[in-house]
Design an enzyme around this catalytic site. Structure first.
Site, mmCIF file in Angstrom:
data_model
loop_
_atom_site.group_PDB
_atom_site.id
_atom_site.type_symbol
_atom_site.label_atom_id
_atom_site.label_comp_id
_atom_site.label_asym_id
_atom_site.label_seq_id
_atom_site.Cartn_x
_atom_site.Cartn_y
_atom_site.Cartn_z
ATOM 1 N N GLY A 77 9.064 9.409 -32.937
ATOM 2 C CA GLY A 77 7.943 10.258 -33.340
ATOM 3 C C GLY A 77 7.718 11.359 -32.318
ATOM 4 C CD GLU A 78 6.502 10.891 -27.862
ATOM 5 O OE1 GLU A 78 7.155 11.775 -27.246
ATOM 6 O OE2 GLU A 78 6.259 9.771 -27.370
ATOM 7 N N GLY A 79 7.413 14.334 -32.634
ATOM 8 C CA GLY A 79 8.094 15.601 -32.909
ATOM 9 C C GLY A 79 9.427 15.707 -32.201
ATOM 10 C CD GLU A 126 4.040 10.467 -35.257
ATOM 11 O OE1 GLU A 126 3.285 9.567 -34.820
ATOM 12 O OE2 GLU A 126 5.266 10.463 -35.074
ATOM 13 C CB ILE A 151 7.309 15.521 -27.385
ATOM 14 C CG1 ILE A 151 7.231 16.819 -28.183
ATOM 15 C CG2 ILE A 151 6.002 15.240 -26.661
ATOM 16 C CD1 ILE A 151 8.453 17.138 -29.019
#
Length: 349
Positions: free
Chosen positions: A310-312, A169, A92
């Site tokens: 994930g992580e955006g 997240e 990210i």
């Protein structure tokens, strides 16, 4: 908490479409970019929308259910990954730097105390949730506090000039919460909701399903979204839901990431359906349940790259495409501007 989310101005749709159709191109030839341009123009109530100070907030939290064996990774990976975020070494961070997105890391409820010098945003509700195998993950007060804290952080970003925001997240076992939320809120068979998460083999996947099946069977609450979310949610997921609801109230464009983030949106949409008018679904996750979430929300994702990190990261990778939609609307010449004949002129002649 109540969020006053107004439906975007639909009166502009015809004007925006007219502006798009008279660009120097065949009608409809920019596909989804045209749909995105119309959506963002309606959200901002203008024929010339702008994307200002993009932010992705990454919320981290630990889950008590992780200690019951639903994840192949130990719980401490959550705080270790937050350390990686703050050092700038995660995916990210890379995509944020590449695309000019401000990445903000939020401690929603990690089972670790971060040094203040790390500059992690402190929104800690508790040192992780309780296991929901035999009881609720959090109490009502914690649930309300998490919603409010997410809203507060978005309010601050909006005050600083941000009008487009995404969420990421980090939390070992949070795919388990997302799976149960999908099962209970969208009435999808639990087996279809439970995926490999951080990398279970077939045996591990079966064990994860059995644990979550027991948790659902042990649930004694009602069918309200608040009860379900309080019982099975994570602090980071609830906080993201509050952040999304506030972003929609403030008429911000919301970039929706993958499985976990969409579970937060799924719950938020049951609280106020108008939130969906402000959402752009950036990618389709390779986590099995995500396709069911997108179908339930009647959403089309921009990208399908087989991602499930994930992580955006999906939102960060898709941002330049969203930017392209706004830029062509504002900068591309019309037939009249360019002195190019279009089909209407040819027919009329």
């Amino acid at each position: 908490m109540n969020f006053d989310i107004k439906t975007p101005q639909k009166e502009l749709i015809e004007q925006l479409q007219h502006k798009i159709d008279f660009k120097t191109k065949p009608i409809g030839s920019l596909g989804m970019l045209e749909q995105l341009a119309v959506k963002i123009g309606c959200i901002q109530n203008t024929l010339s929308p702008e994307l200002n100070k993009p932010v992705i907030m990454v919320f981290a939290g630990d889950h008590g259910i992780a200690l019951d064996g639903v994840s192949p990774y130990p719980q401490e990976v959550t705080w270790q990954m937050v350390a990686n975020f703050m050092a700038g070494g995660a995916a990210i961070n890379v995509f944020g730097r590449q695309n000019g997105i401000d990445i903000q890391i939020v401690d929603a409820g990690v089972n670790y105390d971060f040094d203040k010098d790390w500059n992690v945003i402190d929104a800690k509700i508790a040192h992780g949730t309780q296991s929901y195998l035999n009881g609720p993950a959090m109490n009502k007060e914690q649930f309300t506090k998490a919603l409010a804290k997410g809203a507060e952080l978005v309010q601050k970003a909006h005050k600083n000039g941000t009008n487009i925001i995404g969420f990421g997240e980090m939390g070992i076992a949070n795919t388990s919460s997302a799976a149960v939320l999908l099962h209970l809120l969208a009435k999808v068979d639990l087996k279809e909701c439970v995926g490999r998460g951080t990398g279970w083999d077939d045996e591990g996947l079966k064990r994860k399903y059995e644990i979550l099946k027991s948790a659902v069977e042990n649930y004694k609450g009602d069918d309200s979204v608040e009860d379900i979310f309080t019982h099975f949610g994570g602090f980071e997921i609830v906080m993201i839901a509050g952040a999304m609801l506030k972003a929609a109230e403030l008429k911000m464009t919301i970039m929706v990431d993958g499985f976990i983030i969409t579970s937060a949106l799924l719950a938020a949409s049951k609280m106020n359906a108008n939130i969906l008018e402000y959402c752009i679904f950036t990618h389709k996750s390779n986590e099995n349940g995500h396709k069911h979430m997108l179908e339930h929300l009647q959403a089309n994702a921009i990208l399908d790259l087989g991602m499930r990190l994930g992580e955006g990261t999906g939102a960060a990778v898709a941002y330049p495409i969203i930017e392209s939609a706004v830029n062509f609307l504002n900068q591309m010449a019309s037939f009249e501007d360019a002195g190019v004949s279009n089909s209407d002129q040819i027919v009329s002649e």
